[in-house]
Design a protein around this motif. Structure first.
Motif, PDB file in Angstrom:
ATOM      1  N   PHE A 230      90.178  33.161 -68.093  1.00 51.88           N
ATOM      2  CA  PHE A 230      89.892  31.642 -68.190  1.00 51.88           C
ATOM      3  C   PHE A 230      90.186  31.190 -66.594  1.00 51.88           C
ATOM      4  CE2 PHE A 230      90.992  27.202 -68.170  1.00 51.88           C
ATOM      5  CZ  PHE A 230      89.908  26.614 -68.666  1.00 51.88           C
ATOM      6  N   GLN A 231      91.342  31.682 -66.191  1.00 60.28           N
ATOM      7  CA  GLN A 231      91.868  31.106 -64.657  1.00 60.28           C
ATOM      8  C   GLN A 231      90.862  31.961 -63.733  1.00 60.28           C
ATOM      9  OE1 GLN A 231      95.773  33.059 -63.888  1.00 60.28           O
ATOM     10  NE2 GLN A 231      95.325  32.310 -61.603  1.00 60.28           N
ATOM     11  N   ILE A 232      90.045  33.003 -63.863  1.00 63.45           N
ATOM     12  CA  ILE A 232      89.523  33.761 -63.021  1.00 63.45           C
ATOM     13  C   ILE A 232      88.039  32.992 -62.910  1.00 63.45           C
ATOM     14  CG2 ILE A 232      88.126  36.093 -62.270  1.00 63.45           C
ATOM     15  CD1 ILE A 232      90.561  37.486 -63.415  1.00 63.45           C
ATOM     16  N   ALA A 233      87.648  32.709 -64.055  1.00 61.42           N
ATOM     17  CA  ALA A 233      86.391  32.142 -64.318  1.00 61.42           C
ATOM     18  C   ALA A 233      86.498  30.737 -63.377  1.00 61.42           C
ATOM     19  CB  ALA A 233      85.689  31.787 -65.667  1.00 61.42           C
ATOM     20  N   GLN A 234      87.610  29.955 -63.522  1.00 68.56           N
ATOM     21  CA  GLN A 234      87.611  28.735 -62.721  1.00 68.56           C
ATOM     22  C   GLN A 234      87.815  29.066 -61.180  1.00 68.56           C
ATOM     23  OE1 GLN A 234      91.069  26.906 -64.938  1.00 68.56           O
ATOM     24  NE2 GLN A 234      89.714  25.280 -65.535  1.00 68.56           N
ATOM     25  N   GLU A 235      88.495  29.860 -60.998  1.00 62.57           N
ATOM     26  CA  GLU A 235      88.598  30.451 -59.448  1.00 62.57           C
ATOM     27  C   GLU A 235      87.243  30.716 -58.816  1.00 62.57           C
ATOM     28  OE1 GLU A 235      93.180  32.604 -59.773  1.00 62.57           O
ATOM     29  OE2 GLU A 235      91.238  33.812 -59.522  1.00 62.57           O
ATOM     30  N   ARG A 236      86.334  31.276 -59.626  1.00 57.77           N
ATOM     31  CA  ARG A 236      85.377  31.889 -58.909  1.00 57.77           C
ATOM     32  C   ARG A 236      84.163  30.939 -59.349  1.00 57.77           C
ATOM     33  NH1 ARG A 236      85.429  38.516 -58.036  1.00 57.77           N
ATOM     34  NH2 ARG A 236      87.647  38.631 -57.781  1.00 57.77           N
ATOM     35  N   ARG A 237      84.456  30.066 -60.148  1.00 58.33           N
ATOM     36  CA  ARG A 237      83.522  28.861 -60.534  1.00 58.33           C
ATOM     37  C   ARG A 237      82.276  29.567 -61.417  1.00 58.33           C
ATOM     38  NH1 ARG A 237      83.210  25.102 -54.697  1.00 58.33           N
ATOM     39  NH2 ARG A 237      85.246  24.778 -54.804  1.00 58.33           N
ATOM     40  N   LEU A 238      82.483  30.317 -62.168  1.00 59.54           N
ATOM     41  CA  LEU A 238      81.646  30.996 -63.045  1.00 59.54           C
ATOM     42  C   LEU A 238      81.666  30.342 -64.644  1.00 59.54           C
ATOM     43  CD1 LEU A 238      82.343  34.912 -62.328  1.00 59.54           C
ATOM     44  CD2 LEU A 238      80.409  33.600 -62.039  1.00 59.54           C
ATOM     45  N   GLU A 239      80.363  29.794 -64.782  1.00 59.02           N
ATOM     46  CA  GLU A 239      80.393  29.289 -66.200  1.00 59.02           C
ATOM     47  C   GLU A 239      80.522  30.356 -67.336  1.00 59.02           C
ATOM     48  OE1 GLU A 239      77.207  26.534 -68.744  1.00 59.02           O
ATOM     49  OE2 GLU A 239      76.660  27.053 -66.813  1.00 59.02           O
ATOM     50  N   TYR A 240      79.993  31.573 -66.873  1.00 57.38           N
ATOM     51  CA  TYR A 240      79.916  32.739 -67.796  1.00 57.38           C
ATOM     52  C   TYR A 240      80.991  33.795 -67.311  1.00 57.38           C
ATOM     53  CZ  TYR A 240      76.107  30.212 -69.851  1.00 57.38           C
ATOM     54  OH  TYR A 240      75.257  28.769 -70.302  1.00 57.38           O
ATOM     55  N   PHE A 241      81.836  34.173 -68.110  1.00 59.69           N
ATOM     56  CA  PHE A 241      82.698  35.234 -67.580  1.00 59.69           C
ATOM     57  C   PHE A 241      83.335  35.992 -68.983  1.00 59.69           C
ATOM     58  CE2 PHE A 241      86.978  36.880 -65.436  1.00 59.69           C
ATOM     59  CZ  PHE A 241      86.131  37.997 -64.811  1.00 59.69           C
ATOM     60  N   LEU A 242      83.334  37.331 -68.823  1.00 64.16           N
ATOM     61  CA  LEU A 242      83.867  38.134 -69.947  1.00 64.16           C
ATOM     62  C   LEU A 242      84.738  39.347 -69.340  1.00 64.16           C
ATOM     63  CD1 LEU A 242      81.817  40.583 -71.048  1.00 64.16           C
ATOM     64  CD2 LEU A 242      80.449  38.512 -71.006  1.00 64.16           C
ATOM     65  N   MET A 243      85.257  39.938 -70.054  1.00 67.34           N
ATOM     66  CA  MET A 243      85.865  41.391 -69.836  1.00 67.34           C
ATOM     67  C   MET A 243      85.269  42.306 -71.008  1.00 67.34           C
ATOM     68  SD  MET A 243      89.471  42.995 -69.815  1.00 67.34           S
ATOM     69  CE  MET A 243      89.932  43.019 -67.920  1.00 67.34           C
ATOM     70  N   ASN A 244      84.986  43.564 -70.686  1.00 73.72           N
ATOM     71  CA  ASN A 244      84.502  44.638 -71.482  1.00 73.72           C
ATOM     72  C   ASN A 244      85.593  45.588 -71.412  1.00 73.72           C
ATOM     73  OD1 ASN A 244      83.033  46.603 -73.043  1.00 73.72           O
ATOM     74  ND2 ASN A 244      81.966  47.425 -71.381  1.00 73.72           N
ATOM     75  N   ALA A 245      86.482  45.645 -72.254  1.00 75.70           N
ATOM     76  CA  ALA A 245      87.663  46.690 -72.215  1.00 75.70           C
ATOM     77  C   ALA A 245      87.517  47.815 -73.322  1.00 75.70           C
ATOM     78  CB  ALA A 245      88.969  45.847 -72.646  1.00 75.70           C
ATOM     79  N   GLY A 246      87.454  48.906 -72.583  1.00 73.21           N
ATOM     80  CA  GLY A 246      87.107  50.134 -73.250  1.00 73.21           C
ATOM     81  C   GLY A 246      88.318  51.138 -73.692  1.00 73.21           C
ATOM     82  N   ASP A 247      88.399  51.585 -74.733  1.00 71.70           N
ATOM     83  CA  ASP A 247      89.252  52.802 -75.046  1.00 71.70           C
ATOM     84  C   ASP A 247      88.704  54.062 -74.892  1.00 71.70           C
ATOM     85  OD1 ASP A 247      91.115  54.550 -76.249  1.00 71.70           O
ATOM     86  OD2 ASP A 247      92.223  53.002 -77.292  1.00 71.70           O
ATOM     87  N   VAL A 248      89.016  54.916 -73.884  1.00 73.69           N
ATOM     88  CA  VAL A 248      88.292  55.976 -73.879  1.00 73.69           C
ATOM     89  C   VAL A 248      88.749  56.920 -74.654  1.00 73.69           C
ATOM     90  CG1 VAL A 248      87.684  55.551 -71.329  1.00 73.69           C
ATOM     91  CG2 VAL A 248      89.623  56.755 -71.886  1.00 73.69           C
ATOM     92  N   ASP A 249      89.654  56.853 -75.407  1.00 73.18           N
ATOM     93  CA  ASP A 249      90.335  57.974 -76.435  1.00 73.18           C
ATOM     94  C   ASP A 249      89.519  57.620 -77.739  1.00 73.18           C
ATOM     95  OD1 ASP A 249      91.940  59.375 -74.660  1.00 73.18           O
ATOM     96  OD2 ASP A 249      93.584  58.473 -75.110  1.00 73.18           O
ATOM     97  N   LYS A 250      89.575  56.565 -78.026  1.00 71.23           N
ATOM     98  CA  LYS A 250      89.224  56.169 -79.323  1.00 71.23           C
ATOM     99  C   LYS A 250      87.661  55.729 -79.400  1.00 71.23           C
ATOM    100  CE  LYS A 250      93.426  54.783 -81.478  1.00 71.23           C
ATOM    101  NZ  LYS A 250      94.023  53.521 -82.101  1.00 71.23           N
ATOM    102  N   ASN A 251      87.209  55.879 -78.315  1.00 74.19           N
ATOM    103  CA  ASN A 251      85.462  55.421 -77.915  1.00 74.19           C
ATOM    104  C   ASN A 251      85.363  54.052 -78.790  1.00 74.19           C
ATOM    105  OD1 ASN A 251      84.662  57.707 -76.314  1.00 74.19           O
ATOM    106  ND2 ASN A 251      84.312  58.836 -78.316  1.00 74.19           N
ATOM    107  N   SER A 252      86.044  53.165 -78.196  1.00 70.70           N
ATOM    108  CA  SER A 252      85.872  51.679 -78.929  1.00 70.70           C
ATOM    109  C   SER A 252      85.941  50.820 -77.699  1.00 70.70           C
ATOM    110  CB  SER A 252      86.815  51.399 -79.893  1.00 70.70           C
ATOM    111  OG  SER A 252      88.228  51.673 -79.390  1.00 70.70           O
ATOM    112  N   SER A 253      85.543  49.530 -77.946  1.00 71.80           N
ATOM    113  CA  SER A 253      85.527  48.467 -76.875  1.00 71.80           C
ATOM    114  C   SER A 253      86.057  47.128 -77.452  1.00 71.80           C
ATOM    115  CB  SER A 253      84.315  48.246 -76.261  1.00 71.80           C
ATOM    116  OG  SER A 253      83.810  49.185 -75.637  1.00 71.80           O
TER     117      SER A 253
END
Length: 294
Positions: A230-253
């Motif tokens: 949320f903080q980064i979205a405000q800093e960069r003035r992005l209306e849409y911002f998300l993280m895609n976080a993956g676990d490369v051991d369990k093949n999940s996100s």
């Protein structure tokens, strides 16, 4: 006037290694990077004893520029001299082909730009152990051990040709993936900003932070990360911002939204609920495949 090879801001291992390996074939070009180099790149370059590209802030003095691992203008620095780009090697969809009027573009639907550069080594007949070994590691990394949906037969073929000459051990691969978690030691803000790409979509610009580490659930606090996003979205003035976080051991996100507007868009896109702005997936998601907002 100098010539440069570079990738997007805060490049990953694919962009960094492609620039270095291509400069070995084209010594009239200098490999450079913008922003911050990721932990995986730092580890792999140190492992092979390869000098890092030069960090720069501006390349408007360039005569010619080669881009690797991107051809999206939104991912470059402001006022980037796109008219000086003469050659592009990439593997991402929906690039800005028409915005590079002077560039020859080689963009393929494969798992790693490194596979294209490896092909050039074989075609030219340059047998450089260190660079080929590096490119082989990159192919494994970018395809997440060949499990990524974007992995192509071409990636398998290039990796096989490399490892027939210079085998890559499972220990090397494990240590490389483990090094990704080092980014979390820099703090959540650093982890969230280390690998951000901006995409132009019908909804406007969408920022996607990507993080892929082994044992993700044990090393990340998703609620704390949501606050940081949320903080980064405000800093960069992005209306849409998300993280895609993956676990490369369990093949999940885990997909984490920065704000209600992004959550609403993600619900529509994936047709899944996002409880507290978070949704888990039982497979690894990829920016260039799973986040093509229409």
């Amino acid at each position: 006037m100098p010539n440069y090879i570079c990738s997007y801001v805060n490049p990953d291992l694919d962009g960094t290694a492609c620039g270095l390996a291509l400069a070995r074939l084209m010594p009239e070009y200098k490999p450079v990077y913008f922003g911050t180099m990721d932990c995986e790149s730092e580890y792999v370059l140190e492992h092979f004893g390869i000098e890092s590209p030069t960090k720069v802030f501006d390349i408007n003095d360039a005569d010619k520029i080669i881009l690797v691992d991107t051809h999206h203008v939104a991912q470059l620095t402001p006022n980037f001299p796109i008219d000086k780009v003469s050659l592009i090697y990439d593997h991402h969809p929906r690039g800005d082909d028409n915005k590079f009027p002077n560039a020859l573009i080689d963009n393929r639907e494969i798992g790693a730009a490194a596979s294209i550069i490896a092909e050039k080594y074989f075609d030219i007949g340059i047998d450089d152990k260190k660079m080929l070994h590096l490119l082989g590691m990159v192919i494994v990394s970018n395809t997440v051990k060949f499990t990524a949906a974007t992995t192509a037969k071409f990636d398998h073929d290039m990796f096989a040709r490399i490892t027939q000459r210079y085998p890559i051990s499972e220990t090397e691969i494990k240590d490389m993936f483990d090094s990704r978690a080092n980014i979390l030691k820099r703090g959540l803000h650093a982890a969230a900003t280390a690998d951000i790409k901006i995409f132009d979509t019908p909804y406007g610009q969408i920022g996607i932070s990507q993080l892929g580490v082994p044992g993700l659930a044990k090393v990340i606090d998703t609620n704390a990360m949501k606050t940081v996003l949320f903080q980064i979205a405000q800093e960069r003035r992005l209306e849409y911002f998300l993280m895609n976080a993956g676990d490369v051991d369990k093949n999940s996100s885990i997909v984490i939204s920065a704000n209600p507007a992004t959550t609403k868009l993600l619900i529509k896109h994936f047709e899944k609920p996002f409880i507290n702005d978070i949704q888990k997936f039982d497979r690894l998601l990829y920016r260039k495949k799973d986040f093509l907002f229409k």
